[in-house]
Motif scaffolding. Structure first.
Motif, PDB file in Angstrom:
ATOM      1  N   SER A 101       0.701  -1.330  -0.103  1.00  0.00           N
ATOM      2  CA  SER A 101       0.142   0.241   0.178  1.00  0.00           C
ATOM      3  C   SER A 101       0.819   1.772  -0.174  1.00  0.00           C
ATOM      4  O   SER A 101       2.172   1.444   0.264  1.00  0.00           O
ATOM      5  N   ASN A 103      -0.057   5.496   1.550  1.00  0.00           N
ATOM      6  CA  ASN A 103      -0.225   6.658   2.209  1.00  0.00           C
ATOM      7  C   ASN A 103      -0.205   7.883   1.571  1.00  0.00           C
ATOM      8  O   ASN A 103       1.525   8.691   1.828  1.00  0.00           O
ATOM      9  N   THR A 105      -0.724  11.906   3.034  1.00  0.00           N
ATOM     10  CA  THR A 105      -0.096  11.779   3.502  1.00  0.00           C
ATOM     11  C   THR A 105      -0.718  13.553   3.594  1.00  0.00           C
ATOM     12  O   THR A 105       0.337  14.091   3.700  1.00  0.00           O
ATOM     13  N   ARG A 121      -5.897  11.453   5.891  1.00  0.00           N
ATOM     14  CA  ARG A 121      -4.809  10.880   4.506  1.00  0.00           C
ATOM     15  C   ARG A 121      -5.993  10.307   3.086  1.00  0.00           C
ATOM     16  O   ARG A 121      -7.101   9.526   3.842  1.00  0.00           O
ATOM     17  N   VAL A 123      -5.176   6.368   1.916  1.00  0.00           N
ATOM     18  CA  VAL A 123      -4.703   4.411   1.846  1.00  0.00           C
ATOM     19  C   VAL A 123      -5.009   3.507   0.710  1.00  0.00           C
ATOM     20  O   VAL A 123      -5.751   4.159   0.643  1.00  0.00           O
TER      21      VAL A 123
END
Length: 233
Positions: A101, A103, A105, A121, A123
């Protein structure tokens, strides 16, 4: 319509929709006219606005290859410092090259109202996209400390965690480039993939008025990034 298909549709709706009231229209890219940052990683090293944390990442063949630092105990973070903003559009090309994955942010430098200044964020994984208001949710100081200490959350805190995130199923291929766009307008955050609206979250922490950091966060190895662009109204 077959019974199986009906069940699948109901399951998808139940998975994606209860987190916010209604289905907002897509935030227009036309709302963001001023570009405050862009990087296509054509230079061999990251510029001064970038800062690496727990990272062994490299630029190779015009691409930022995100790699977690061995035994670093934290995902690789590529932090981008910008002028303060509230509403924003982040656009980045990315490819899953082993990591589960990434993120994307949005934080405020030295903000003490949440853990490490985390505000909100998105994801992205090959199977789902999760939008989170961290300021009032998972990174809220009281909730974060309890979770870290493995203490039981109150019913109200558990409800807050559910209310401050939205999860949407997707099906993305590994080793294929996608353009991911995140737009924030007021308390509304939306995620797009290749121009298609994937999902929305409306939550108060998203409206934080003085965001000044953006992170590309890579657990394990590796996410490839290219063509990062940040625009504000």
């Amino acid at each position: 319509m077959s019974c199986i298909r009906s069940v699948l549709i109901v399951a998808c709706l139940a998975f994606a929709l209860p987190v916010f009231a209604g289905a907002p229209e897509a935030i227009s890219g036309d709302d963001f006219k001023k570009q405050i940052f862009a990087d296509d990683f054509s230079k061999p090293k990251l510029g001064k606005q970038w800062n690496l944390y727990k990272s062994s990442s490299v630029i190779k063949d015009g691409v930022l290859q995100g790699v977690e630092l061995k035994d670093g105990g934290h995902a690789a973070v590529h932090q981008l410092r910008t002028e303060p903003y509230s509403d924003v559009e982040l656009k980045v090309d990315l490819k899953f090259a082993g990591s589960p994955s990434t993120n994307l942010t949005f934080n405020q430098h030295k903000f003490k109202g949440s853990h490490a200044g985390h505000l909100c964020r998105v994801v992205v994984s090959p199977t789902k996209v999760t939008l989170r208001d961290g300021k009032t949710g998972v990174f809220n100081n009281a909730i974060f400390k309890k979770r870290r200490a493995k203490e039981k959350l109150t019913a109200e805190e558990q409800a807050t965690l559910k209310r401050t995130q939205a999860v949407y199923p997707v099906k993305l291929e590994k080793d294929k480039w996608y353009t991911v766009t995140v737009r924030i307008k007021g308390d509304l955050m939306q995620a797009f993939i290749d121009g298609k609206l994937i999902g929305s979250l409306r939550s108060p922490g998203i409206a934080h008025a003085t965001k000044d950091k953006i992170g590309l966060v890579t657990p394990k190895q590796s996410i490839h990034y290219d063509n990062v662009s940040v625009r504000v109204p």
